[in-house]
Design a protein around this motif. Structure first.
Motif, PDB file in Angstrom:
ATOM      1  N   ILE A 124       9.922   9.726  -2.134  1.00 27.87           N
ATOM      2  CA  ILE A 124       9.508  10.439  -0.926  1.00 27.87           C
ATOM      3  C   ILE A 124      10.458  10.148   0.220  1.00 27.87           C
ATOM      4  N   GLY A 125      10.770  11.175   1.013  1.00 25.46           N
ATOM      5  CA  GLY A 125      11.588  10.959   2.205  1.00 25.46           C
ATOM      6  C   GLY A 125      11.203  11.948   3.295  1.00 25.46           C
ATOM      7  N   LEU A 126      11.846  11.845   4.435  1.00 24.20           N
ATOM      8  CA  LEU A 126      11.609  12.831   5.483  1.00 24.20           C
ATOM      9  C   LEU A 126      12.235  14.161   5.069  1.00 24.20           C
ATOM     10  N   ALA A 127      11.716  15.266   5.625  1.00 24.78           N
ATOM     11  CA  ALA A 127      12.276  16.579   5.327  1.00 24.78           C
ATOM     12  C   ALA A 127      13.770  16.572   5.619  1.00 24.78           C
ATOM     13  N   GLY A 128      14.525  17.183   4.719  1.00 23.26           N
ATOM     14  CA  GLY A 128      15.974  17.246   4.868  1.00 23.26           C
ATOM     15  C   GLY A 128      16.497  18.220   3.836  1.00 23.26           C
ATOM     16  N   GLU A 129      17.801  18.209   3.641  1.00 23.56           N
ATOM     17  CA  GLU A 129      18.374  19.133   2.676  1.00 23.56           C
ATOM     18  C   GLU A 129      17.686  19.003   1.329  1.00 23.56           C
ATOM     19  N   LEU A 130      17.315  20.142   0.714  1.00 23.32           N
ATOM     20  CA  LEU A 130      16.631  20.108  -0.567  1.00 23.32           C
ATOM     21  C   LEU A 130      17.604  19.709  -1.677  1.00 23.32           C
ATOM     22  N   VAL A 169       8.020   7.644   7.487  1.00 21.76           N
ATOM     23  CA  VAL A 169       7.740   8.486   8.650  1.00 21.76           C
ATOM     24  C   VAL A 169       8.345   7.875   9.914  1.00 21.76           C
ATOM     25  N   SER A 170       8.264   6.555  10.014  1.00 25.76           N
ATOM     26  CA  SER A 170       8.791   5.889  11.219  1.00 25.76           C
ATOM     27  C   SER A 170      10.285   5.590  11.078  1.00 25.76           C
ATOM     28  N   LYS A 171      10.896   6.085  10.004  1.00 28.85           N
ATOM     29  CA  LYS A 171      12.336   5.920   9.763  1.00 28.85           C
ATOM     30  C   LYS A 171      12.766   4.474   9.569  1.00 28.85           C
ATOM     31  N   LYS A 172      11.805   3.605   9.246  1.00 24.82           N
ATOM     32  CA  LYS A 172      12.166   2.227   8.931  1.00 24.82           C
ATOM     33  C   LYS A 172      12.594   2.093   7.477  1.00 24.82           C
ATOM     34  N   ALA A 173      12.191   3.061   6.647  1.00 22.08           N
ATOM     35  CA  ALA A 173      12.724   3.137   5.287  1.00 22.08           C
ATOM     36  C   ALA A 173      13.318   4.523   5.100  1.00 22.08           C
ATOM     37  N   PHE A 174      14.365   4.580   4.247  1.00 20.06           N
ATOM     38  CA  PHE A 174      14.997   5.860   3.954  1.00 20.06           C
ATOM     39  C   PHE A 174      14.112   6.653   2.993  1.00 20.06           C
ATOM     40  N   ARG A 175      13.645   5.970   1.968  1.00 21.33           N
ATOM     41  CA  ARG A 175      12.819   6.602   0.949  1.00 21.33           C
ATOM     42  C   ARG A 175      11.710   5.650   0.511  1.00 21.33           C
ATOM     43  N   ALA A 176      10.667   6.232  -0.141  1.00 21.84           N
ATOM     44  CA  ALA A 176       9.601   5.410  -0.719  1.00 21.84           C
ATOM     45  C   ALA A 176       9.361   5.868  -2.148  1.00 21.84           C
ATOM     46  N   HIS A 194       0.837  -1.207   0.000  1.00 21.20           N
ATOM     47  CA  HIS A 194       0.000   0.000   0.000  1.00 21.20           C
ATOM     48  C   HIS A 194       0.868   1.251   0.000  1.00 21.20           C
ATOM     49  N   VAL A 195       0.398   2.285  -0.678  1.00 22.77           N
ATOM     50  CA  VAL A 195       1.087   3.571  -0.635  1.00 22.77           C
ATOM     51  C   VAL A 195       1.241   4.029   0.807  1.00 22.77           C
ATOM     52  N   GLN A 196       0.174   3.905   1.568  1.00 23.82           N
ATOM     53  CA  GLN A 196       0.213   4.395   2.942  1.00 23.82           C
ATOM     54  C   GLN A 196       1.283   3.643   3.727  1.00 23.82           C
ATOM     55  N   ALA A 215      -0.970  14.765   1.819  1.00 19.20           N
ATOM     56  CA  ALA A 215      -1.704  15.840   2.485  1.00 19.20           C
ATOM     57  C   ALA A 215      -1.782  15.608   3.989  1.00 19.20           C
ATOM     58  N   ALA A 216      -1.767  14.340   4.393  1.00 17.32           N
ATOM     59  CA  ALA A 216      -1.918  14.021   5.814  1.00 17.32           C
ATOM     60  C   ALA A 216      -0.579  14.086   6.553  1.00 17.32           C
ATOM     61  N   ALA A 217       0.515  13.803   5.827  1.00 18.37           N
ATOM     62  CA  ALA A 217       1.822  13.781   6.490  1.00 18.37           C
ATOM     63  C   ALA A 217       2.295  15.208   6.737  1.00 18.37           C
ATOM     64  N   ASP A 218       3.347  15.340   7.507  1.00 20.71           N
ATOM     65  CA  ASP A 218       3.680  16.674   7.969  1.00 20.71           C
ATOM     66  C   ASP A 218       5.121  17.027   7.621  1.00 20.71           C
ATOM     67  N   ASN A 219       5.906  16.021   7.525  1.00 21.41           N
ATOM     68  CA  ASN A 219       7.344  16.209   7.541  1.00 21.41           C
ATOM     69  C   ASN A 219       7.978  15.498   6.360  1.00 21.41           C
ATOM     70  N   ILE A 220       7.190  15.400   5.299  1.00 22.59           N
ATOM     71  CA  ILE A 220       7.527  14.579   4.132  1.00 22.59           C
ATOM     72  C   ILE A 220       7.963  15.491   2.983  1.00 22.59           C
ATOM     73  N   ARG A 221       8.938  15.028   2.213  1.00 28.03           N
ATOM     74  CA  ARG A 221       9.352  15.791   1.034  1.00 28.03           C
ATOM     75  C   ARG A 221       9.476  14.873  -0.175  1.00 28.03           C
ATOM     76  N   ILE A 222       9.290  15.462  -1.364  1.00 26.79           N
ATOM     77  CA  ILE A 222       9.550  14.757  -2.616  1.00 26.79           C
ATOM     78  C   ILE A 222      10.993  15.038  -3.032  1.00 26.79           C
ATOM     79  N   TYR A 223      11.752  13.972  -3.389  1.00 27.97           N
ATOM     80  CA  TYR A 223      13.160  14.157  -3.753  1.00 27.97           C
ATOM     81  C   TYR A 223      13.453  13.902  -5.228  1.00 27.97           C
ATOM     82  N   GLY A 224      12.441  13.434  -5.967  1.00 29.85           N
ATOM     83  CA  GLY A 224      12.687  13.200  -7.386  1.00 29.85           C
ATOM     84  C   GLY A 224      11.437  12.663  -8.044  1.00 29.85           C
ATOM     85  N   GLU A 225      11.369  12.768  -9.372  1.00 32.79           N
ATOM     86  CA  GLU A 225      10.238  12.166 -10.087  1.00 32.79           C
ATOM     87  C   GLU A 225      10.749  11.354 -11.263  1.00 32.79           C
TER      88      GLU A 225
END
Lengths: 317, 317, 317, 317
Positions: C191-197, C54-61, C45-47, C81-91
């Motif tokens: 997708i990853g946690l917020a960090g250096e852009l 979010v739980s830091k069990k994966a580096f990226r998704a 699942h995407v979620q 939309a529900a997450a808070d601290n998530i960033r997109i790092y590539g497409e």
């Protein structure tokens, strides 16, 4: 009031214009083909010219509307806003060239006082400051009157007038083309009572005066969107204080196109709903002959096809 | 294909809906007054329901259009965009409440696999994660099918279904109202072939699908101004990829008002000129009964007064 | 949860993706250069993928975000939309080609039931209707799972899967490239946690989610003007219901440019003031490598010159 | 040129104004608190007043800017557009009341010629037409000069002047308050060389002159959106022909707020990028003391919070 001659010329139509003979306005009137051989009636105020039209003592009036050197621009805009049943029937461009003229025998060195209309004075100020640094300015009601007065009294030694003034008065030219802006021109309009509109030529202009709703901010943007939503370009927008108090403005607008262009007609209907007061001033041929094109598929053909589509939908097809 | 009974019920009108019996779509169909006593025909795909209407095998189709838990939203939007002669005749709101159901004798502890439609699964995931942390998900084509299958095979021990499922199948409720969002509802629409439009009620909605010109930036803004310039509010705007390539979108729009509201009619004609493709989907009564008001003096009375004004101008008055 | 091997590979970074092996998402992950040799962790699942980040069990998704055939688009948008601290790092763009696959020995004639994910099914429906008119559809959680299940049970005789599925499972191809749209592709994001852009490349995209103020009409137009006023083009806008009640939407927006483009930064600050809620999802390199240009003199050089001008004014110069 | 007295008053600051004594402009100067006890220097042209400031022969100039009865509005706007290093330091409102004045011994019946400035004449035309239907108009350079001249020559029997004229000249009042508009007022501004800006008071105005890009239609709308996108209201917009040829305009704009309001500063920077030429004329306290509020959460507090948010994003937080 236009005089009527005893010899039957009473049947001639009267064209009022800002006179006396020799003004730039007379040069504009000379461009009005239908006015040839008619009665040309000089007046001294824009309001007077318009009053003659309203009271049917003149058929039409020729008045300056933009960048005039004989004043009258604000006067024209305000008079149009105040009248109710007035239309513009044509526009005319006149190049503006000023000469310094004087009585025979005068030389530049003997000039102490220069007579002219204040606006003409403002537009020749640089030349005068450079060449007649110590002169005084004597205000006149028109550039032509300033020249005419040279022959009547000696309050001034020279006048700033239209280059064509020598056709009317025996004055000599002290200096030619003394205007600060060598490309200056003035736009004049022909005004009459409401009647049949000039035919659509494809190179037309439609003029309106619009007031804005005062109950919310952003209404100027909303007003402009009435034109933009129908692809109608504006060739001019000019604000004028409404005059009841500071901070309220009406907008004089020239839009590209004719009332018989659907894009213009729909934009005007939009304005009528939007605005507390909108005044239609006429649709008429553009002096510059440029085609009026409505952006974004807003030609009459496309309007008609959209109409047909909607009617089909309304019939449940 | 709708079955026809041998006893004359062939004259009944067929209403296709996303089935089987027991789905939320059936609850929407129950709100359609004219459908009472008619033939209700369950299908398994939105496209199938619409195909039945297009081929005249069904009179109408009831399909979800927004926030559905049985999927079909994208399918509905895409099917509407592909069809040509389709109209929306009404909309219906259904509150969404999920129960976890099972065969008689099952307890929560014995549940290992939960069957349901993937969207319903997504909307009950929190409850399931908390209460059945080790369960597996078995996808089903609908929530009702998931319940029905419980009685046919033992691939799953429980199903997530609409609360009303117990009216249709002998299943027992293991847990009530397990949805993540207790206020969830779905909007359904009634679809038919183009025909006479529902009458204007004053509380109406008009739906269109609009593509944007691709030759310049800023066209979404321009499109929205077609509505804004006539004071028409949008109650929904949803972009969908056109599908020929990434980066091109069509917009599904619900506007307030009816085609018989002049403001809406003029906005639609504006869209017809502006857009390379605009599809009219219908004008129909709003489920929420809220009045449709057009901002900025854009009522029919004001449109009619603007029309009269313009006609007077065109006659030279 | 990502498994850790016993031989020290625990130091590998975990990339979660929508699995199992053989999905289109795995093909997207294969485009992520930094992921080579790292730990690839399939989830269903995407979620689930996002939760691992979010739980830091994966580096990226790696998850689909647009026009996916494995679903997950709405799920991705809603999860972001529900997450808070998530960033997109590539497409990443993946062309979508479907084959019909089966167990060895199967022929097209013997296929009665076709297993696949519902969205893949929708995209191959025309071919299946024409070539297998009497088939049944068995929903699966992914196209890859459908193929995998062929080798485990006989609920279906064939599966619709990615063309690369034969790299992973011993299935034979019954028909190649059966998708309705031969140019289909799906866009995936990392997708990853917020960090250096990610650094600004000049061909960038910035993603945000914006809610509209609800106290007045016309706010969608106002929101778009925040971008337009700074010359920032949008490459995508997609509305999603906020979910608390019908009729409220949030907008997923991809804008051209990077947070380090002043035009984008100022537009975002404008959104922050304008909107009751704006979520920054990241600035990252565009998959299509097209340059991001800001219309109307809104380059960083011009921003910097405007800044210098204003500072001079503020100093009274 | 300002005269310097021999007794040390040379250290007084010179305030140039449209004279002579007795004009409405002098009444405006009387409102300038800092000008008390300084050197007041009457000039006869707006351009002359501004030239004195530019050449540092005057510290400040007081000139009419809106709805003046002594002319000078267009002159002021054009002079501001031509200057480079000029700022507005304050604005002042003067109620306009006209009296008809004459030499001792004159009665209304004996008045044949009325002297006054053409604009004052235009604003009292109704009263004069009703009460002196046969009078002639003698143009004067100011209303005060018209009154002064009554005592020097007999070209006119009466003058239209400010009601306060009797403080300066021994004339008698023939009729009081003869203006067409009893609520008329004129707005004056204080002009000086660029220097430290007046402090932000919360009731401020910022003036600019903006030219539009000429390469595409719709740029007036785009320009207004630079203000709208930051919630900045305009209290005045006035178009003036640029003068190089007809059809090109510059816009004189008064916006609500101070350069130290972030909303105004950002709008100005937007204009600087957008416009081929933008001239900053100053930020100064409003004469009407109304608070300047920026719509849509565009206060300095909200700007600062948006800034902080963006900086956090840029740091990868």
């Amino acid at each position: 009031m236009p005089k009527k001659s005893s010899n039957g010329s009473a049947k001639k139509k009267t064209y009022a214009y800002l006179g006396p003979v020799g003004t730039f306005t007379e040069l504009a009137l000379a461009q009005v083909i239908e006015a040839k051989g008619q009665h040309w009636h000089p007046v001294s105020h824009v309001q007077e010219a318009i009053d003659l039209v309203v009271s049917k003592k003149a058929f039409r009036a020729i008045v300056p509307v933009e960048n005039s050197i004989e004043g009258g621009v604000s006067a024209t805009l305000d008079a149009l806003a105040a009248a109710d049943n007035i239309r513009i029937y044509g526009e005319y461009l006149v190049p503006i060239t000023f000469d310094l003229v004087a009585r025979a025998g005068t030389t530049l060195k003997t000039v102490q006082t220069v007579a002219t209309h204040p606006v003409a004075y403002a537009q020749t100020r640089k030349w005068l400051a450079a060449n007649l640094p110590k002169h005084q300015h004597l205000p006149a009601t028109s550039t032509a009157q300033a020249a005419a007065d040279l022959l009547k009294n000696d309050l001034a030694q020279a006048a700033v007038s239209a280059s064509t003034i020598t056709n009317h008065y025996k004055v000599k030219v002290l200096a030619k083309n003394i205007g600060d802006n060598k490309n200056a021109q003035t736009r004049f309009i022909q005004i009459g009572l409401a009647g049949e509109l000039p035919k659509r030529t494809g190179s037309d202009k439609t003029s309106v005066i619009v007031e804005l709703p005062s109950d919310r901010p952003g209404t100027l943007l909303e007003m402009l969107e009435q034109f933009a939503a129908r692809g109608v370009n504006l060739s001019r927008i000019e604000s004028r204080p409404i005059g009841d108090r500071l901070g309220r403005y009406r907008f004089n607008i020239d839009a590209e196109g004719h009332l018989d262009d659907e894009a213009v007609a729909e934009a005007l209907k939009g304005l009528h709903r939007f605005s507390p007061k909108v005044l239609f001033l006429g649709s008429y041929a553009r002096a510059d002959k440029e085609k009026s094109v409505h952006r974004g598929n807003n030609s009459n053909v496309e309007f008609s096809s959209a109409d047909a589509w909607l009617k089909k939908l309304q019939r449940g097809k």
